[in-house]
Design a protein around this motif. Structure first.
Motif, PDB file in Angstrom:
ATOM      1  N   UNK A 102       0.806  -1.219   0.000  1.00 57.60           N
ATOM      2  CA  UNK A 102       0.000   0.000   0.000  1.00 57.60           C
ATOM      3  C   UNK A 102       0.839   1.269   0.000  1.00 57.60           C
ATOM      4  N   UNK A 103       1.909   1.282   0.768  1.00 53.18           N
ATOM      5  CA  UNK A 103       2.718   2.488   0.902  1.00 53.18           C
ATOM      6  C   UNK A 103       3.303   2.944  -0.432  1.00 53.18           C
ATOM      7  N   UNK A 104       3.561   1.996  -1.334  1.00 55.11           N
ATOM      8  CA  UNK A 104       4.189   2.332  -2.618  1.00 55.11           C
ATOM      9  C   UNK A 104       3.279   2.086  -3.817  1.00 55.11           C
ATOM     10  N   UNK A 105       2.018   1.769  -3.556  1.00 53.75           N
ATOM     11  CA  UNK A 105       1.065   1.502  -4.645  1.00 53.75           C
ATOM     12  C   UNK A 105       0.448   2.820  -5.108  1.00 53.75           C
ATOM     13  N   UNK A 106       1.215   3.591  -5.841  1.00 56.25           N
ATOM     14  CA  UNK A 106       0.765   4.921  -6.257  1.00 56.25           C
ATOM     15  C   UNK A 106       0.462   4.987  -7.752  1.00 56.25           C
ATOM     16  N   UNK A 107       0.587   3.864  -8.448  1.00 58.32           N
ATOM     17  CA  UNK A 107       0.281   3.853  -9.866  1.00 58.32           C
ATOM     18  C   UNK A 107       1.343   4.543 -10.705  1.00 58.32           C
TER      19      UNK A 107
END
Length: 213
Positions: free
Chosen positions: A114-119
Motif C-alpha cells: 500500500x505504501x508504494x502503490x501509487x500507480x
C-alpha cells in the motif's frame, strides 16, 4: 477534474502534478468540479472512457478535448515519498521510516504494498488503446506553457498559487536503481521524453473513443 462546457475542455487531475493549485485557481470557471475522494478527483482516462465521457456526451452533447499535466516520473515518485513522510510512522502508507530507495524498490514489485502503490502516469493517461489519451499534454517543468494555454482559453492572465506542496526531505538514489526504474517504466518515460522533446507541450489528435463506444 474540471469540466468547462463552454470551452469544450476537460482538465484531468494527474496526482502530484500541481493539479490542486490549478483546481483552486480555476474551479470558479468550471461547470463541473470533480473533487473529494481521490477516485473522483483523480478520475483516470480509462474510467473516463467507460462512464464520464459517455455521460458528457449524452447529457450535454459534449465531445470535449482532454488536457493534463505530466511530471518526470522519478521526480513524481519523490513527491509521493515526501508527501507520505508527513503521515504518522505507524500509518501503513507512511514513508517516515524508510529511505527513498526502499520506497522505489517497493514500487517496482509486481504487487506493491500500500505504501508504494501509487500507480503510474502512463496508466492514468492511457485509454483503452494503451496510448496517451490526452489532446493536450503539458510538462510541469514548463508550467509557463500551460499558463499561456489557459490564458488564451479564458482570455485573461493566469496566476496559479502553489498548494499542497510536499515537505523537504532527502531523496538520494543510486544510478543503478534509477536506471532500473527507468527501464521498468519505459512506456511512461517514452511519453515523457516525447513531451520534453516537443518543448513541454504535446498536442495529439485523438479518436473520439466515447462516441465509438
Amino acid at each position: 477534474m474540471l469540466v468547462f462546457l463552454k470551452h469544450n475542455l476537460v482538465f484531468f487531475a494527474v496526482p502530484k502534478t500541481g493539479t490542486t493549485s490549478y483546481q483552486a485557481a480555476l474551479k470558479g470557471k468550471a461547470d463541473i468540479v470533480m473533487r473529494g475522494a481521490p477516485a473522483v478527483k483523480h478520475l483516470n482516462m480509462r474510467k473516463y472512457e467507460r462512464s464520464f465521457g459517455p455521460f458528457l456526451r449524452k447529457a450535454f452533447n459534449l465531445h470535449p478535448e482532454r488536457m493534463a499535466v505530466m511530471r518526470e516520473p522519478l521526480d513524481l515518485m519523490r513527491s509521493w515519498y515526501k508527501y507520505r513522510s508527513r503521515l504518522k510512522a505507524d500509518d501503513k502508507n507512511s514513508t517516515a521510516n524508510m529511505s527513498f530507495e526502499q520506497f522505489i524498490e517497493l514500487s517496482l514489485q509486481f504487487k506493491p504494498p500500500s505504501v508504494a502503490a501509487v500507480g503510474t502516469q502512463m496508466n492514468f493517461l492511457a485509454g483503452k488503446s494503451g496510448k496517451n489519451g490526452m489532446h493536450h499534454l503539458f510538462a510541469i517543468e514548463h508550467a509557463e506553457l500551460l499558463d499561456e494555454f489557459l490564458a488564451n482559453i479564458f482570455e485573461e492572465p493566469m496566476k496559479i498559487p502553489r498548494k499542497n506542496v510536499s515537505p523537504k526531505a532527502p531523496t538520494p538514489i543510486s544510478d543503478e536503481l534509477a536506471l532500473r526504474f527507468r527501464e521498468e517504466r519505459a512506456d511512461e518515460y517514452a511519453l515523457y521524453d516525447a513531451l520534453i522533446a516537443s518543448g513541454g507541450y504535446l498536442s495529439t489528435p485523438q479518436e473520439d473513443t466515447e462516441s465509438a463506444a
